[in-house]
Motif scaffolding. Structure first.
Motif, PDB file in Angstrom:
ATOM      1  N   ILE A   7       0.973  -1.092  -0.143  1.00 44.26           N
ATOM      2  CA  ILE A   7      -0.118   0.110   0.155  1.00 44.26           C
ATOM      3  C   ILE A   7       0.986   0.983   0.061  1.00 44.26           C
ATOM      4  N   THR A   9       1.386   5.110   0.284  1.00 43.83           N
ATOM      5  CA  THR A   9       0.780   6.450   1.236  1.00 43.83           C
ATOM      6  C   THR A   9       1.114   7.673   0.396  1.00 43.83           C
ATOM      7  N   LEU A  40      -2.771   0.251  -5.151  1.00 43.55           N
ATOM      8  CA  LEU A  40      -3.631   0.123  -3.925  1.00 43.55           C
ATOM      9  C   LEU A  40      -2.853   1.237  -3.210  1.00 43.55           C
ATOM     10  N   HIS A  41      -3.496   2.368  -2.592  1.00 44.49           N
ATOM     11  CA  HIS A  41      -2.825   3.320  -1.776  1.00 44.49           C
ATOM     12  C   HIS A  41      -3.813   3.867  -0.621  1.00 44.49           C
ATOM     13  N   GLN A  42      -2.961   4.761   0.097  1.00 51.42           N
ATOM     14  CA  GLN A  42      -3.921   5.478   1.200  1.00 51.42           C
ATOM     15  C   GLN A  42      -3.508   6.801   1.337  1.00 51.42           C
ATOM     16  N   ASN A  61     -11.708   0.671   1.067  1.00 55.84           N
ATOM     17  CA  ASN A  61     -11.845  -0.332   2.098  1.00 55.84           C
ATOM     18  C   ASN A  61     -12.671  -1.599   1.542  1.00 55.84           C
ATOM     19  N   VAL A  80      -7.886   2.650   2.595  1.00 57.52           N
ATOM     20  CA  VAL A  80      -7.144   1.961   1.405  1.00 57.52           C
ATOM     21  C   VAL A  80      -8.037   1.826   0.248  1.00 57.52           C
ATOM     22  N   LYS A 246      -5.449  -4.305   6.193  1.00 55.44           N
ATOM     23  CA  LYS A 246      -4.214  -3.469   5.690  1.00 55.44           C
ATOM     24  C   LYS A 246      -2.927  -4.010   6.019  1.00 55.44           C
ATOM     25  N   HIS A 249      -1.711  -6.578   3.689  1.00 56.08           N
ATOM     26  CA  HIS A 249      -1.187  -6.281   2.427  1.00 56.08           C
ATOM     27  C   HIS A 249       0.263  -6.167   2.632  1.00 56.08           C
TER      28      HIS A 249
END
Length: 289
Positions: A7, A9, A40-42, A61, A80, A246, A249
């Protein structure tokens, strides 16, 4: 063994315009490496997206939402997400740090009072009507213009525009999903949501939170069901599952995650995860490769 997608950020850039400004606005079509990131990122900050053109989906999510004109999407820090665009998307993204409002209003619970942020039981998006959407766009245009000719007192004007926008969105969201829109009742619920975000690793029982809130378990369950549709324990469990996913991942073993989240052994951890997701942690990790 195939690797699990990590993930990424994104963090806020507070001094983009010289002096610190904890809010920014951009056109989606000009921020393709950020807004339309298909990995995939947050985010470490809050974001509200306003779609004016295009189609596709955004998974937040694991809640997959359709993207259409007049869609409004709300992202809270740490959620996410992944974009899946079918037709070229245009619109606005408004993003800000919590301190842009918290420090001014001296209210740590301020952003927890809005139904669309830190949401558990209703979608983090809505389809707005033409008139409400246009009203939102007008406030965004004013914000964009003020940032384009930023002055020493611009942060005050921009904050007032954001405040108007958040209140209007809360009204619209409440109408769409038929939820309580009053942002100043049952502070215990907002305090619980805030504590849960900070203490989900240490405290995983209703009694732990009622002790901190100085209210009875029955009352906490009552207000949780009234405002979220779930019991307090269900909210705790959903928060845990969201955070565990999370971690799955990342390049951590299931055993390592199990103890990090306070489970006594991997078998209890597996049972808990499977009860709420209908798959084991191993099966979930395999599904996201």
């Amino acid at each position: 063994m195939a690797s699990v997608p990590k993930i990424k950020t994104y963090h806020f850039l507070p001094c983009k315009y010289g002096s610190e400004l904890l809010l920014d606005i951009g056109r989606i079509e000009s921020l393709k490496n950020y807004v339309l990131d298909q990995t995939l990122h947050q985010l470490s900050f809050y974001e509200i997206i306003f779609i004016t053109e295009g189609s596709g989906a955004l998974t937040l999510n694991e809640n997959k939402m359709s993207i259409l004109p007049q869609t409004i999407i709300f992202t809270s820090p740490g959620q996410v997400r992944r974009w899946d665009i079918q037709e070229s998307v245009k619109g606005y993204t408004l993003f800000f740090e919590k301190d842009f409002l918290h420090l001014f209003f001296s209210d740590e619970l301020f952003l927890y009072r809005f139904q669309y942020f830190h949401q558990y039981s209703h979608p983090p998006s809505m389809q707005a009507g033409e008139a409400p959407f246009r009203k939102c766009l007008n406030l965004l245009h004013e914000t964009e213009q003020e940032i384009g000719q930023i002055q020493n007192d611009s942060s005050h004007l921009i904050r007032s525009l954001l405040y108007q926008l958040l209140i209007l969105l809360n009204r619209y969201y409440a109408e769409v999903y038929e939820v309580e829109r009053d942002t100043y009742v049952h502070a215990g619920f907002y305090r619980f949501r805030s504590l849960l975000e900070k203490r989900f690793l240490q405290d995983q029982t209703v009694e732990a939170y009622t002790g901190m809130l100085n209210i009875s378990p029955g009352f906490l369950n009552k207000i949780c069901r009234q405002f979220s549709g779930w019991s307090a324990q269900q909210m705790i469990h959903q928060k845990l599952i969201s955070e565990i996913k999370k971690e799955l991942h990342q390049n951590k073993s299931v055993k390592e995650i199990c103890y990090e989240f306070g489970f006594s052994d991997p078998s209890n951890f597996n049972r808990f995860f499977k009860k709420l997701t209908h798959m084991t942690p191993f099966q979930y990790r395999k599904s996201i490769k």
